[in-house]
Scaffold this active site. Structure first.
Site, short mmCIF file in Angstrom:
data_model
loop_
_atom_site.label_atom_id
_atom_site.label_comp_id
_atom_site.label_asym_id
_atom_site.label_seq_id
_atom_site.Cartn_x
_atom_site.Cartn_y
_atom_site.Cartn_z
CG ASP A 275 -0.41 -0.41 2.49
OD1 ASP A 275 -1.22 0.62 3.18
OD2 ASP A 275 1.25 -0.49 2.69
CG ASP B 153 3.94 0.38 1.41
OD1 ASP B 153 4.21 1.14 2.45
OD2 ASP B 153 2.95 -0.84 1.60
CG ASN C 213 0.36 3.58 3.85
OD1 ASN C 213 -0.09 3.52 5.28
ND2 ASN C 213 0.94 2.49 3.56
CB THR D 272 4.54 -4.18 2.80
OG1 THR D 272 4.25 -3.15 1.29
CG2 THR D 272 5.84 -5.20 2.67
CG PHE E 284 -2.05 0.82 9.92
CD1 PHE E 284 -1.69 0.76 8.08
CD2 PHE E 284 -2.69 2.28 10.10
CE1 PHE E 284 -2.31 1.39 7.18
CE2 PHE E 284 -4.03 2.96 8.61
CZ PHE E 284 -3.42 3.13 7.64
CG ASN E 285 0.00 -3.01 7.65
OD1 ASN E 285 -0.41 -1.78 6.61
ND2 ASN E 285 1.95 -3.44 7.21
CG HIS F 66 7.80 0.57 9.19
ND1 HIS F 66 7.66 -0.02 10.55
CD2 HIS F 66 6.88 1.80 9.27
CE1 HIS F 66 6.86 1.45 11.94
NE2 HIS F 66 6.63 2.40 10.53
CG ASP F 67 5.93 -1.68 4.50
OD1 ASP F 67 5.23 -0.77 3.65
OD2 ASP F 67 5.82 -1.91 5.57
O1 RIB Z 1 2.52 0.01 10.80
C1 RIB Z 1 2.97 0.22 9.70
C2 RIB Z 1 3.05 -0.41 8.78
O2 RIB Z 1 1.58 0.59 8.13
C3 RIB Z 1 3.66 -0.11 7.58
O3 RIB Z 1 2.93 -1.08 5.95
C4 RIB Z 1 2.92 1.41 7.11
O4 RIB Z 1 3.50 1.31 5.09
C5 RIB Z 1 1.44 1.17 6.58
O5 RIB Z 1 1.31 0.35 5.69
CA CA Z 2 3.14 -0.50 3.12
#
Ligand code: RIB
Ligand code: CA
Length: 349
Positions: free
Chosen positions: A48, A53, A77, A163, A204-205, A278-279
């Site tokens: 996303d 990403d 996102n 991701t 979040f994801n 993160h990703d």
């Molecule tokens: O919490 C971080 C994740 O949520 C990452 O993958 C960011 O891109 C969002 O998708």
């Molecule tokens: Ca992401």
């Protein structure tokens, strides 16, 4: 789904013209036989974009150990439409529009759409003017592309990397259950055993689509969960960015522009001095498992908690039972990770 004409930039074509010998090996996580380690590992990236990403796409394209077969998009996102445009723009920026982008779920299975504009902006990739994509979205839903690609490949050939929210992955497993036993492994950026970011309990994801995450984690496929405990170590420090700045290319400058926006957003919203990228940690794990330390542990997804919905409940008490199919990432080699990122940007510049 994949162009048959050799693309000199596709690593598989380069590798095969080098007539590499093929060897078989098993992945640490799964014990499944990989078709060949001498060839790049074929992956589908469900994402996303989103600043981090975009970094994952760049790392997958820029490292010879990975063959990015396709990108599938999911609302997260930002809206699915914005996400899909962003994915195509990043591929254009990397001069790799041969990689197909299939659009996927625009909303979670049950919950309402919730985007992360405060982190990624209104476009989902605020901070730079990215090139307009010149290749249209590939025909066929993301879930169909995932199913068709996995079922057409040899068992143990394809690795899925997710991701974003897990809506597409959950739908794929429900529509074609055979993919569960056919992939090499599933690597998920999401969750956390001691860390959360979107609520006090959830990342979040997982928060966006907890029911999808529960479906995914309750299937028997091998899962490596690269959660916030790991990705909060992947900080874009000034030293890491300086190594990228020295490349001095359009791509390195665009990457740094994205990181500048990401830095401001993470400082304002979560008081990070350097943003956690993160990703791409999922891709770094696949390139070199030594860069991401993992440990096997059962993972459960909370979907009914008054305060804890979206939590990944990871049982770290003692040794994991033999039948556990999940492992969680615990420790990052920060220098090794940023070396891979820098090398990938340089390779694509
Ligand atoms: O919490 C971080 C994740 O949520 C990452 O993958 C960011 O891109 C969002 O998708
Ligand atoms: Ca992401």
């Amino acid at each position: 789904h994949r162009s048959t004409r050799p693309n000199p930039q596709r690593k598989t074509d380069i590798m095969l013209t080098m007539s590499t010998s093929t060897t078989t090996s098993t992945t640490a996580a799964t014990g499944r036989v990989d078709a060949s380690r001498a060839r790049p590992r074929p992956i589908i990236l469900d994402c996303d974009p989103g600043h981090d990403d975009a970094a994952a796409i760049i790392l997958a394209l820029g490292n010879p150990a990975i063959d990015l077969l396709g990108v599938t998009t999911v609302g997260g996102n930002q809206t699915a439409e914005k996400i899909t445009r962003n994915a195509r723009s990043v591929l254009r920026l990397c001069n790799r529009e041969d990689v197909p982008v299939h659009q996927g779920a625009s909303r979670p299975l049950l919950h309402d759409v919730e985007v992360a504009a405060q982190i990624h902006g209104e476009s989902g990739l605020d901070g730079v003017e990215l090139p307009d994509p010149t290749v249209p979205v590939a025909p066929g839903h993301a879930v169909s592309f995932i199913i068709d690609t996995v079922m057409a490949a040899a068992p143990g050939e394809i690795t899925l990397v997710a991701t974003g929210p897990l809506t597409n992955i959950a739908l794929a497993a429900r529509i074609e259950p055979r993919i569960v036993g056919r992939i090499a492994e599933l690597v998920v950026m999401g969750g956390g055993f001691h860390e959360a970011n979107w609520t006090p309990a959830a990342e979040f994801n997982i928060w966006v689509d907890p029911e999808a995450a529960r479906i995914v984690f309750e299937e028997s496929w091998p899962i490596t969960m690269v959660g916030l405990d790991l990705t909060h170590q992947a900080l874009a420090t000034a030293e890491a960015e300086e190594g990228i700045r020295r490349i001095g290319s359009e791509l390195s400058e665009a990457f740094l522009g994205l990181m500048a926006f990401f830095r401001r957003a993470y400082k304002e919203n979560q008081d990070f001095d350097d943003p956690p990228v993160h990703d791409p940690c999922t891709i770094a794990y696949l390139i070199d498992p030594a860069i991401v330390r993992t440990r096997r542990a059962p993972v459960r997804i909370e979907t009914h908690g008054q305060y804890t919905t979206g939590a990944t409940v990871v049982d770290l008490r003692g040794q994991a039972p033999e039948n556990v199919h999940t492992q969680v990432a615990t420790e990052l080699d920060h220098a090794g990770f940023w070396r891979l990122m820098t090398e990938a940007i340089a390779a694509l510049s």
